[in-house]
Design an enzyme around this catalytic site. Sequence first.
Site, PDB file in Angstrom:
ATOM      1  N   ASN A  12      -3.732  35.133   7.640  1.00 57.44           N
ATOM      2  CA  ASN A  12      -2.965  35.499   8.831  1.00 57.44           C
ATOM      3  C   ASN A  12      -3.897  35.310  10.017  1.00 57.44           C
ATOM      4  O   ASN A  12      -4.742  36.165  10.303  1.00 57.44           O
ATOM      5  CB  ASN A  12      -2.485  36.949   8.729  1.00 57.44           C
ATOM      6  CG  ASN A  12      -1.645  37.378   9.923  1.00 57.44           C
ATOM      7  OD1 ASN A  12      -1.512  36.647  10.903  1.00 57.44           O
ATOM      8  ND2 ASN A  12      -1.091  38.572   9.863  1.00 57.44           N
ATOM      9  N   ARG A  96       0.653  32.789   7.109  1.00 56.22           N
ATOM     10  CA  ARG A  96       1.694  33.396   7.919  1.00 56.22           C
ATOM     11  C   ARG A  96       1.835  32.565   9.188  1.00 56.22           C
ATOM     12  O   ARG A  96       0.865  32.333   9.912  1.00 56.22           O
ATOM     13  CB  ARG A  96       1.316  34.826   8.289  1.00 56.22           C
ATOM     14  CG  ARG A  96       2.383  35.504   9.158  1.00 56.22           C
ATOM     15  CD  ARG A  96       1.828  36.692   9.906  1.00 56.22           C
ATOM     16  NE  ARG A  96       2.871  37.361  10.704  1.00 56.22           N
ATOM     17  CZ  ARG A  96       2.657  38.023  11.816  1.00 56.22           C
ATOM     18  NH1 ARG A  96       1.428  38.134  12.303  1.00 56.22           N
ATOM     19  NH2 ARG A  96       3.647  38.593  12.473  1.00 56.22           N
ATOM     20  N   HIS A 185       8.992  39.565  12.035  1.00 59.35           N
ATOM     21  CA  HIS A 185       8.694  40.489  10.924  1.00 59.35           C
ATOM     22  C   HIS A 185       9.537  40.151   9.692  1.00 59.35           C
ATOM     23  O   HIS A 185       9.790  41.013   8.847  1.00 59.35           O
ATOM     24  CB  HIS A 185       8.956  41.951  11.317  1.00 59.35           C
ATOM     25  CG  HIS A 185       8.076  42.475  12.394  1.00 59.35           C
ATOM     26  ND1 HIS A 185       8.529  43.372  13.344  1.00 59.35           N
ATOM     27  CD2 HIS A 185       6.774  42.250  12.695  1.00 59.35           C
ATOM     28  CE1 HIS A 185       7.552  43.676  14.173  1.00 59.35           C
ATOM     29  NE2 HIS A 185       6.469  43.000  13.797  1.00 59.35           N
ATOM     30  N   ARG A 246       5.137  46.998  24.289  1.00 58.40           N
ATOM     31  CA  ARG A 246       6.257  46.165  24.718  1.00 58.40           C
ATOM     32  C   ARG A 246       7.452  47.044  25.075  1.00 58.40           C
ATOM     33  O   ARG A 246       7.732  48.035  24.407  1.00 58.40           O
ATOM     34  CB  ARG A 246       6.661  45.183  23.626  1.00 58.40           C
ATOM     35  CG  ARG A 246       5.580  44.202  23.249  1.00 58.40           C
ATOM     36  CD  ARG A 246       6.094  43.259  22.188  1.00 58.40           C
ATOM     37  NE  ARG A 246       4.995  42.476  21.616  1.00 58.40           N
ATOM     38  CZ  ARG A 246       4.870  42.206  20.318  1.00 58.40           C
ATOM     39  NH1 ARG A 246       5.778  42.645  19.467  1.00 58.40           N
ATOM     40  NH2 ARG A 246       3.859  41.508  19.887  1.00 58.40           N
ATOM     41  N   GLU A 389       3.446  42.557   3.319  1.00 56.92           N
ATOM     42  CA  GLU A 389       3.699  41.192   3.772  1.00 56.92           C
ATOM     43  C   GLU A 389       2.801  40.182   3.069  1.00 56.92           C
ATOM     44  O   GLU A 389       3.212  39.058   2.791  1.00 56.92           O
ATOM     45  CB  GLU A 389       3.517  41.118   5.289  1.00 56.92           C
ATOM     46  CG  GLU A 389       4.558  41.931   6.048  1.00 56.92           C
ATOM     47  CD  GLU A 389       4.305  41.994   7.533  1.00 56.92           C
ATOM     48  OE1 GLU A 389       4.831  41.117   8.247  1.00 56.92           O
ATOM     49  OE2 GLU A 389       3.599  42.915   7.979  1.00 56.92           O
TER      50      GLU A 389
END
Length: 435
Positions: A12, A96, A185, A246, A389
């Site tokens: 990743n 990823r 996601h 955010r 993940e």
Amino acid sequence: MTGTPTRVLVLNSGSSSVKYQLLDMSDGSRLAQGLVERIGEETSRLAHTPLHGGGGTRERLAPIPDHAAALKAVAEELAADGLGLDSPELAAIGHRVVHGGLRFTEPTVIDDEVIAEIERLVPVAPLHNPANLLGIRTAMSLRPDLPQVAVFDTAFHTTMPESAARYAIDVETADAHRIRRYGFHGTSHAYVSRETARLLGKEPEEVNVIVLHLGNGASASAVRGGRCVDTSMGLTPLEGLVMGTRSGDVDPAVTFHLKRVAGMSADEIDVLLNKRSGLVGLCGDNDMREIRRRVDEGDERAVLAFDVYIHRLKKYIGAYYAVLGRVDAVAFTAGVGENSAPVREAAIAGLEELGLAVDAGLNAVRSGEARVISPEYARVAVAVVPTDEELEIARQTFALTAGGATEGATAGGSDGGSGGMSGNAPENTAEKVNA
């Protein structure tokens, strides 16, 4: 060694970091994991942890100038544990990739055409896809003979109907500039929705689940029978829930107002909404543990931040309940979702008429296992399902490449459907709240 190689290295790659795990897919066990951070700075750090045969975390504190140097350092650490990248037991490397647009609907063996398409998507993922490409190119240079697979955050959400994916703007303009809801996601939502079904003793096709991935980046999804039908993030990871830094949903005219009245540039507004908003904008903190401590002390800004966070979360639960019509479970996951009992309790409170409830005792239990936290009488299960993940990426990578599956698995797909392009358009123990 005899038989099929069973190890998968998962990478990743961020703009200044590389997270990695080495897994053995014969049993899903982890052999090693680590993190390289502050790449390109004077104080780069590599933390490597072998997970077989004992031994603690090893650290390197030295300048690591670029991603090539970072992956070479990772290879050296793995080799020191007898797990080198030259091992014949290494079957593939899984990457990823945040944005796959509409072209990539499945994990995809990487070739020049795939790389070119990921580059074409940079304008809609300027913070993520360039870093992902750095990791891909570096890994391919280290092991050009090894299958490399891209697993896309957006892929799980490509099953959304057009009614959910389209924004109500001029169609020609939207199509010309690839403007639509993509969602992110996706590997987490896929994994958690499937594991929730397993927790309930059912097949994914039998279950409707609302998945709440609550970390520093946060997103919700409505999953009907194993397929995503709606999700909260949109063209970018900015839309939707209140996040660590955010804003989530805002009136689009806020941007025009800030430009006209405050004289802010587009870049300044971008920074405001992505890095200076959300929880940190409301109260100065994006760590849910610290926010809850301040709430308990009566800090008004922390109370406001928590209440805004929960209000938005509750709205999405209700909205996705309406979208699905029937809900079998609501699953909390990621750092906040897995570890913050107050968030789970507050998000479900008042939804009893929808068949939702939380058992205070079960909710208070801290565990790394998937578990139901709703009382037996509740019509809809409320669950905590730790996301994984890396395991999801490794599974998809191995399924695509093992046993000669890479033969013919090009960007356009193979007869067996193992390609992922369609011609049609580790750290969850903290409560710190980015895609």
